[in-house]
Structure formats: C-alpha cells, structure tokens
Motif scaffolding. Structure first.
Motif, PDB file in Angstrom:
ATOM      1  N   LEU A   1      -4.103  -6.024  -5.905  1.00  5.63           N
ATOM      2  CA  LEU A   1      -3.406  -4.856  -5.351  1.00  5.63           C
ATOM      3  C   LEU A   1      -4.361  -3.956  -4.580  1.00  5.63           C
ATOM      4  O   LEU A   1      -4.022  -3.458  -3.507  1.00  5.63           O
ATOM      5  CB  LEU A   1      -2.792  -4.046  -6.499  1.00  5.63           C
ATOM      6  CG  LEU A   1      -1.301  -4.009  -6.626  1.00  5.63           C
ATOM      7  CD1 LEU A   1      -0.898  -3.183  -7.833  1.00  5.63           C
ATOM      8  CD2 LEU A   1      -0.604  -3.556  -5.395  1.00  5.63           C
ATOM      9  N   LEU A   2      -5.527  -3.730  -5.139  1.00  8.55           N
ATOM     10  CA  LEU A   2      -6.513  -2.891  -4.446  1.00  8.55           C
ATOM     11  C   LEU A   2      -7.059  -3.592  -3.212  1.00  8.55           C
ATOM     12  O   LEU A   2      -7.383  -2.935  -2.223  1.00  8.55           O
ATOM     13  CB  LEU A   2      -7.654  -2.520  -5.396  1.00  8.55           C
ATOM     14  CG  LEU A   2      -7.314  -1.512  -6.476  1.00  8.55           C
ATOM     15  CD1 LEU A   2      -8.436  -1.420  -7.501  1.00  8.55           C
ATOM     16  CD2 LEU A   2      -7.014  -0.152  -5.879  1.00  8.55           C
ATOM     17  N   GLY A   3      -7.166  -4.897  -3.291  1.00  5.56           N
ATOM     18  CA  GLY A   3      -7.620  -5.687  -2.144  1.00  5.56           C
ATOM     19  C   GLY A   3      -8.923  -5.176  -1.561  1.00  5.56           C
ATOM     20  O   GLY A   3      -9.909  -4.996  -2.264  1.00  5.56           O
ATOM     21  N   ALA A   4      -8.900  -4.900  -0.271  1.00  2.00           N
ATOM     22  CA  ALA A   4     -10.100  -4.452   0.434  1.00  2.00           C
ATOM     23  C   ALA A   4     -10.574  -3.079  -0.033  1.00  2.00           C
ATOM     24  O   ALA A   4     -11.701  -2.681   0.251  1.00  2.00           O
ATOM     25  CB  ALA A   4      -9.830  -4.415   1.939  1.00  2.00           C
ATOM     26  N   HIS A   5      -9.725  -2.362  -0.762  1.00  3.62           N
ATOM     27  CA  HIS A   5     -10.084  -1.024  -1.233  1.00  3.62           C
ATOM     28  C   HIS A   5     -10.687  -1.034  -2.646  1.00  3.62           C
ATOM     29  O   HIS A   5     -10.955   0.018  -3.209  1.00  3.62           O
ATOM     30  CB  HIS A   5      -8.853  -0.117  -1.206  1.00  3.62           C
ATOM     31  CG  HIS A   5      -8.277  -0.001   0.159  1.00  3.62           C
ATOM     32  ND1 HIS A   5      -8.853   0.754   1.146  1.00  3.62           N
ATOM     33  CD2 HIS A   5      -7.191  -0.587   0.721  1.00  3.62           C
ATOM     34  CE1 HIS A   5      -8.143   0.643   2.249  1.00  3.62           C
ATOM     35  NE2 HIS A   5      -7.127  -0.165   2.024  1.00  3.62           N
ATOM     36  N   MET A   6     -10.902  -2.226  -3.189  1.00  3.31           N
ATOM     37  CA  MET A   6     -11.441  -2.317  -4.545  1.00  3.31           C
ATOM     38  C   MET A   6     -12.813  -1.638  -4.651  1.00  3.31           C
ATOM     39  O   MET A   6     -13.084  -0.932  -5.613  1.00  3.31           O
ATOM     40  CB  MET A   6     -11.529  -3.773  -4.984  1.00  3.31           C
ATOM     41  CG  MET A   6     -11.850  -3.951  -6.438  1.00  3.31           C
ATOM     42  SD  MET A   6     -11.508  -5.660  -6.880  1.00  3.31           S
ATOM     43  CE  MET A   6     -12.373  -5.750  -8.408  1.00  3.31           C
TER      44      MET A   6
END
Length: 163
Positions: A72-77
């Motif tokens: 869900l966080l993807g690239a924002h992890m």
C-alpha cells in the motif's frame, strides 16, 4: 480505483483484523482460560488443538498484514519509515506494526514452540518461555492501540494510498 492499491488495502484490513483479533483473543481469553483449564486438568485440548492453529493464523496474518501495508505504501514506504514528507503519522503506525511483527516471530513464536512441546524444553525453560511469551504478547496488545490510532489517522495521503 486502481486494482493493486484496492487489493492491498483489503488484504491489509482483513489480515490486520485477523492478526489483532487473535492478539486480543490470546490476551483476553486464552491466557485466563488456560489457567482455569490447567487447574481442572482440561488444558490439553486447548494446548493441543486450539493454540497451534490459532498461532499459525496469528503469525502468518502478521506477515500478510505487513506485506500488504508495504504494498500500500509502495514508493512512499521510505518516507513513512523515515517519518517525513507527510507520512509521519502512518509511519509511526508502520513502525509499531513492524515492531509487533518482529515480536511475533522473534519472541512470541520461539517461546510458544517450547510451551507447546514443538521443541525440546525442560519445565524450567517452559515456565520461563510462558512468562516471556506472555509479556511479549501483552506488549503487542498495548502497542496495537497506538498502532491502530496512527494507521487510521495517518491517512493524509488517501489518494496516494488508494483510500
């Protein structure tokens, strides 16, 4: 709505409900039930049939919850775990969930294996394992409250996360 974030969100929610639900079951129901069952000699059924199955669902739902949250966080992890760029609140929730996951696999499960007789342990080791597993489980239960708070209130990037 994109398919991957939508699927990750639902998997995260369902696995999280399973994980936290079992966490509360262990702490609020099973521990006291086992104590009462040990007193009247009926604990074997819980220890032999219920606990291993519940622990299987518990530990794997923790992994699925974490992996779906990471998806869900993807690239924002990275931003979430570094607590920056608007991902501070959800990042705190992610850190708490990560600590809880490590606690499940690194502390609770190794001690439960001793308690359940899945690995060899004498009575002294089993008693110590009971105490350690109980404290780790209670710690996770306490951490679940702020974790859920920060997860629910850290969704300032709803569009990015698919919410």
């Amino acid at each position: 709505m994109e398919l991957v974030p939508a699927l990750a969100r639902w998997i995260h929610l369902l696995a999280g409900i399973t994980w936290v639900g079992l966490l509360y079951y262990f702490n609020l129901v099973q521990m006291s039930a086992l104590k009462a069952a040990a007193a009247d000699g009926t604990a074997a059924g819980i220890s032999k049939h219920v606990a291993p199955r519940a622990l299987l669902w518990f530990r794997w739902s923790a992994v699925v919850t974490w992996l779906a949250g990471a998806a869900l966080l993807g690239a924002h992890m990275h931003d979430a775990f570094m607590l920056r760029n608007g991902f501070e609140a959800i990042g705190i929730g992610a850190w708490l969930g990560t600590i809880m996951l490590i606690n499940v696999w690194g502390v609770i499960w190794p001690n439960q294996k001793k308690i359940l007789g899945l690995v060899a342990a004498d009575d002294a080791a089993k008693n110590k394992a009971r105490r350690v597993a109980m404290l780790a489980s209670r710690t996770n239960m306490l951490l679940s409250v702020p974790m859920l708070f920060f997860m629910a209130n850290g969704l300032s990037h709803r569009a990015v996360l698919g919410f």
